[in-house]
Each structure stands twice: as structure tokens, then as C-alpha cells.
Design a protein around this motif. Structure first.
Motif, PDB file in Angstrom:
ATOM      1  N   ASN A  12      55.697  29.488  38.384  1.00  0.00           N
ATOM      2  CA  ASN A  12      55.133  30.401  39.382  1.00  0.00           C
ATOM      3  C   ASN A  12      56.227  30.819  40.345  1.00  0.00           C
ATOM      4  O   ASN A  12      57.088  30.006  40.690  1.00  0.00           O
ATOM      5  CB  ASN A  12      54.020  29.718  40.193  1.00  0.00           C
ATOM      6  N   MET A  13      56.175  32.052  40.788  1.00  0.00           N
ATOM      7  CA  MET A  13      57.090  32.541  41.820  1.00  0.00           C
ATOM      8  C   MET A  13      56.258  32.957  43.030  1.00  0.00           C
ATOM      9  O   MET A  13      55.070  33.254  42.899  1.00  0.00           O
ATOM     10  CB  MET A  13      57.911  33.716  41.290  1.00  0.00           C
ATOM     11  N   PRO A  14      56.884  33.013  44.207  1.00  0.00           N
ATOM     12  CA  PRO A  14      56.120  33.292  45.426  1.00  0.00           C
ATOM     13  C   PRO A  14      55.674  34.741  45.597  1.00  0.00           C
ATOM     14  O   PRO A  14      54.790  35.012  46.403  1.00  0.00           O
ATOM     15  CB  PRO A  14      57.063  32.878  46.550  1.00  0.00           C
ATOM     16  N   ASP A  15      56.261  35.664  44.834  1.00  0.00           N
ATOM     17  CA  ASP A  15      55.876  37.078  44.974  1.00  0.00           C
ATOM     18  C   ASP A  15      56.296  37.845  43.721  1.00  0.00           C
ATOM     19  O   ASP A  15      57.056  37.349  42.893  1.00  0.00           O
ATOM     20  CB  ASP A  15      56.503  37.700  46.225  1.00  0.00           C
ATOM     21  N   GLU A  16      55.783  39.072  43.609  1.00  0.00           N
ATOM     22  CA  GLU A  16      56.040  39.872  42.410  1.00  0.00           C
ATOM     23  C   GLU A  16      57.515  40.244  42.269  1.00  0.00           C
ATOM     24  O   GLU A  16      58.064  40.234  41.166  1.00  0.00           O
ATOM     25  CB  GLU A  16      55.185  41.138  42.420  1.00  0.00           C
ATOM     26  N   ALA A  17      58.181  40.558  43.366  1.00  0.00           N
ATOM     27  CA  ALA A  17      59.588  40.959  43.286  1.00  0.00           C
ATOM     28  C   ALA A  17      60.459  39.830  42.736  1.00  0.00           C
ATOM     29  O   ALA A  17      61.303  40.065  41.864  1.00  0.00           O
ATOM     30  CB  ALA A  17      60.092  41.395  44.661  1.00  0.00           C
ATOM     31  N   SER A  18      60.260  38.611  43.216  1.00  0.00           N
ATOM     32  CA  SER A  18      61.076  37.497  42.720  1.00  0.00           C
ATOM     33  C   SER A  18      60.701  37.150  41.278  1.00  0.00           C
ATOM     34  O   SER A  18      61.565  36.789  40.479  1.00  0.00           O
ATOM     35  CB  SER A  18      60.957  36.273  43.634  1.00  0.00           C
ATOM     36  N   ALA A  19      59.434  37.302  40.924  1.00  0.00           N
ATOM     37  CA  ALA A  19      59.006  37.053  39.545  1.00  0.00           C
ATOM     38  C   ALA A  19      59.631  38.080  38.607  1.00  0.00           C
ATOM     39  O   ALA A  19      60.126  37.735  37.534  1.00  0.00           O
ATOM     40  CB  ALA A  19      57.479  37.094  39.454  1.00  0.00           C
ATOM     41  N   ARG A  20      59.612  39.347  39.006  1.00  0.00           N
ATOM     42  CA  ARG A  20      60.198  40.404  38.179  1.00  0.00           C
ATOM     43  C   ARG A  20      61.706  40.182  38.007  1.00  0.00           C
ATOM     44  O   ARG A  20      62.254  40.326  36.919  1.00  0.00           O
ATOM     45  CB  ARG A  20      59.925  41.775  38.796  1.00  0.00           C
ATOM     46  N   HIS A  21      62.383  39.809  39.080  1.00  0.00           N
ATOM     47  CA  HIS A  21      63.828  39.550  39.012  1.00  0.00           C
ATOM     48  C   HIS A  21      64.122  38.407  38.036  1.00  0.00           C
ATOM     49  O   HIS A  21      65.015  38.515  37.189  1.00  0.00           O
ATOM     50  CB  HIS A  21      64.382  39.225  40.398  1.00  0.00           C
ATOM     51  N   LEU A  22      63.366  37.316  38.148  1.00  0.00           N
ATOM     52  CA  LEU A  22      63.579  36.193  37.241  1.00  0.00           C
ATOM     53  C   LEU A  22      63.289  36.603  35.803  1.00  0.00           C
ATOM     54  O   LEU A  22      64.060  36.285  34.899  1.00  0.00           O
ATOM     55  CB  LEU A  22      62.708  35.000  37.646  1.00  0.00           C
ATOM     56  N   ALA A  23      62.193  37.318  35.580  1.00  0.00           N
ATOM     57  CA  ALA A  23      61.838  37.759  34.223  1.00  0.00           C
ATOM     58  C   ALA A  23      62.951  38.608  33.616  1.00  0.00           C
ATOM     59  O   ALA A  23      63.359  38.393  32.466  1.00  0.00           O
ATOM     60  CB  ALA A  23      60.529  38.534  34.249  1.00  0.00           C
ATOM     61  N   GLU A  24      63.449  39.576  34.367  1.00  0.00           N
ATOM     62  CA  GLU A  24      64.522  40.442  33.866  1.00  0.00           C
ATOM     63  C   GLU A  24      65.787  39.650  33.585  1.00  0.00           C
ATOM     64  O   GLU A  24      66.468  39.887  32.583  1.00  0.00           O
ATOM     65  CB  GLU A  24      64.781  41.566  34.861  1.00  0.00           C
ATOM     66  N   THR A  25      66.100  38.694  34.433  1.00  0.00           N
ATOM     67  CA  THR A  25      67.278  37.847  34.222  1.00  0.00           C
ATOM     68  C   THR A  25      67.146  37.055  32.929  1.00  0.00           C
ATOM     69  O   THR A  25      68.075  37.015  32.117  1.00  0.00           O
ATOM     70  CB  THR A  25      67.474  36.888  35.413  1.00  0.00           C
ATOM     71  N   LEU A  26      65.992  36.433  32.725  1.00  0.00           N
ATOM     72  CA  LEU A  26      65.787  35.609  31.534  1.00  0.00           C
ATOM     73  C   LEU A  26      65.850  36.425  30.251  1.00  0.00           C
ATOM     74  O   LEU A  26      66.453  35.999  29.263  1.00  0.00           O
ATOM     75  CB  LEU A  26      64.452  34.871  31.628  1.00  0.00           C
ATOM     76  N   VAL A  27      65.263  37.629  30.262  1.00  0.00           N
ATOM     77  CA  VAL A  27      65.257  38.461  29.058  1.00  0.00           C
ATOM     78  C   VAL A  27      66.651  39.040  28.792  1.00  0.00           C
ATOM     79  O   VAL A  27      67.122  39.014  27.655  1.00  0.00           O
ATOM     80  CB  VAL A  27      64.182  39.562  29.152  1.00  0.00           C
ATOM     81  N   THR A  28      67.318  39.548  29.823  1.00  0.00           N
ATOM     82  CA  THR A  28      68.644  40.149  29.594  1.00  0.00           C
ATOM     83  C   THR A  28      69.686  39.108  29.190  1.00  0.00           C
ATOM     84  O   THR A  28      70.616  39.428  28.456  1.00  0.00           O
ATOM     85  CB  THR A  28      69.144  40.939  30.818  1.00  0.00           C
ATOM     86  N   GLN A  29      69.500  37.864  29.619  1.00  0.00           N
ATOM     87  CA  GLN A  29      70.424  36.799  29.223  1.00  0.00           C
ATOM     88  C   GLN A  29      70.017  36.142  27.906  1.00  0.00           C
ATOM     89  O   GLN A  29      70.627  35.161  27.482  1.00  0.00           O
ATOM     90  CB  GLN A  29      70.525  35.745  30.324  1.00  0.00           C
ATOM     91  N   LYS A  30      68.972  36.685  27.255  1.00  0.00           N
ATOM     92  CA  LYS A  30      68.454  36.181  25.980  1.00  0.00           C
ATOM     93  C   LYS A  30      68.019  34.719  26.066  1.00  0.00           C
ATOM     94  O   LYS A  30      68.114  33.958  25.105  1.00  0.00           O
ATOM     95  CB  LYS A  30      69.462  36.389  24.849  1.00  0.00           C
ATOM     96  N   LEU A  31      67.504  34.348  27.243  1.00  0.00           N
ATOM     97  CA  LEU A  31      66.926  33.024  27.418  1.00  0.00           C
ATOM     98  C   LEU A  31      65.428  33.058  27.162  1.00  0.00           C
ATOM     99  O   LEU A  31      64.806  32.017  26.956  1.00  0.00           O
ATOM    100  CB  LEU A  31      67.212  32.502  28.823  1.00  0.00           C
ATOM    101  N   ALA A  32      64.846  34.251  27.201  1.00  0.00           N
ATOM    102  CA  ALA A  32      63.431  34.457  26.907  1.00  0.00           C
ATOM    103  C   ALA A  32      63.289  35.724  26.087  1.00  0.00           C
ATOM    104  O   ALA A  32      64.006  36.695  26.313  1.00  0.00           O
ATOM    105  CB  ALA A  32      62.629  34.583  28.201  1.00  0.00           C
ATOM    106  N   ALA A  33      62.337  35.704  25.160  1.00  0.00           N
ATOM    107  CA  ALA A  33      62.065  36.899  24.362  1.00  0.00           C
ATOM    108  C   ALA A  33      61.154  37.839  25.136  1.00  0.00           C
ATOM    109  O   ALA A  33      61.284  39.055  25.048  1.00  0.00           O
ATOM    110  CB  ALA A  33      61.413  36.519  23.038  1.00  0.00           C
ATOM    111  N   CYS A  34      60.240  37.265  25.893  1.00  0.00           N
ATOM    112  CA  CYS A  34      59.238  38.045  26.607  1.00  0.00           C
ATOM    113  C   CYS A  34      58.728  37.205  27.766  1.00  0.00           C
ATOM    114  O   CYS A  34      58.616  35.982  27.645  1.00  0.00           O
ATOM    115  CB  CYS A  34      58.091  38.381  25.655  1.00  0.00           C
TER     116      CYS A  34
END
Length: 119
Positions: free
Chosen positions: A18-40
Motif C-alpha cells: 500500500n502507498m499513502p496516495d495515488e501519486a506515490s503509488a503511480r511513481h512506484l508502479a512506473e519504476t517497477l515496470v520500467t526496471q522490469k521488476l514487475a510485469a504489471c
């Protein structure tokens, strides 16, 4: 069930945080996908969390995240979450994927490949 199907299913995991807000969640999601640590990564609607922290009852609005990755990528993914997460002790839970559409599970693994192959 074929050995290939079993191997793919056993490798894919779902990570919850869980993240505290949508902006930090979106940033983490984009980081994980662009670094190929997550597929989705799915960002869910904000929810209310109630928990005890350091002896005090807490209430927080949080954005749940469903992260699809592989067991092989988990250590690096965990480190990236901890590095990015603002909480002193972030929730990070893994769930083994015991089944699913084989083609989707193959896609997850392909997205995590450094070769960038797709299904």
C-alpha cells in the motif's frame, strides 16, 4: 499438467503493498515496470486502513497495489519498494500463484526478461 506449465506457475508471484496516495503509488508502479521488476501493477481505489503502530491506533487512507512479478525478481523488487516507500515499515506480502491462464503467466515472465521478449 505439463512441467513447463508448472514451472511458469510456480515462478509467478503476486506482491501486495500500500502507498499513502495515488501519486506515490503511480511513481512506484512506473519504476517497477520500467526496471522490469514487475510485469504489471494494478493501483486499486483508495481504502481506509486501521492498524496499531507503536502502541497507538492509527487510521490512514492508502492506495493498494497488486504487483505481478516472479520469484526470481522478488529480492530486487522488495529493495526497490523499501527504497521508494515513505513508511518506516511498509507492508510487503507475497502470494504464490498456483494457477492461471498459462499464456498470461508466460507474458508475465516475458516482461521481466532482460531480453525484452514478448509472448
Amino acid at each position: 499438467m505439463s512441467n513447463q506449465k508448472t514451472a511458469i506457475q510456480n515462478e509467478v508471484i503476486l506482491v501486495l503493498t500500500n502507498m499513502p496516495d495515488e501519486a506515490s503509488a503511480r511513481h512506484l508502479a512506473e519504476t517497477l515496470v520500467t526496471q522490469k521488476l514487475a510485469a504489471c501493477v494494478n493501483l486499486l481505489a483508495a481504502c481506509q486502513s486501521v492498524y496499531s503502530w507503536q502502541g497507538k491506533l492509527e487510521h490512514a487512507t492508502e492506495v493498494p497495489m497488486l504487483i505481478k512479478t516472479s520469484q526470481i525478481q522478488y529480492s530486487a523488487l522488495e529493495a526497490a519498494i523499501i527504497k521508494t516507500h515513505p513508511y518506516e515499515l511498509p507492508e510487503i506480502i507475497t502470494i504464490n500463484v498456483d494457477g492461471g491462464l498459462p499464456r498470461y503467466l508466460q507474458w508475465v515472465n516475458a516482461q521481466l526478461s532482460t531480453e525484452g521478449s514478448t509472448c
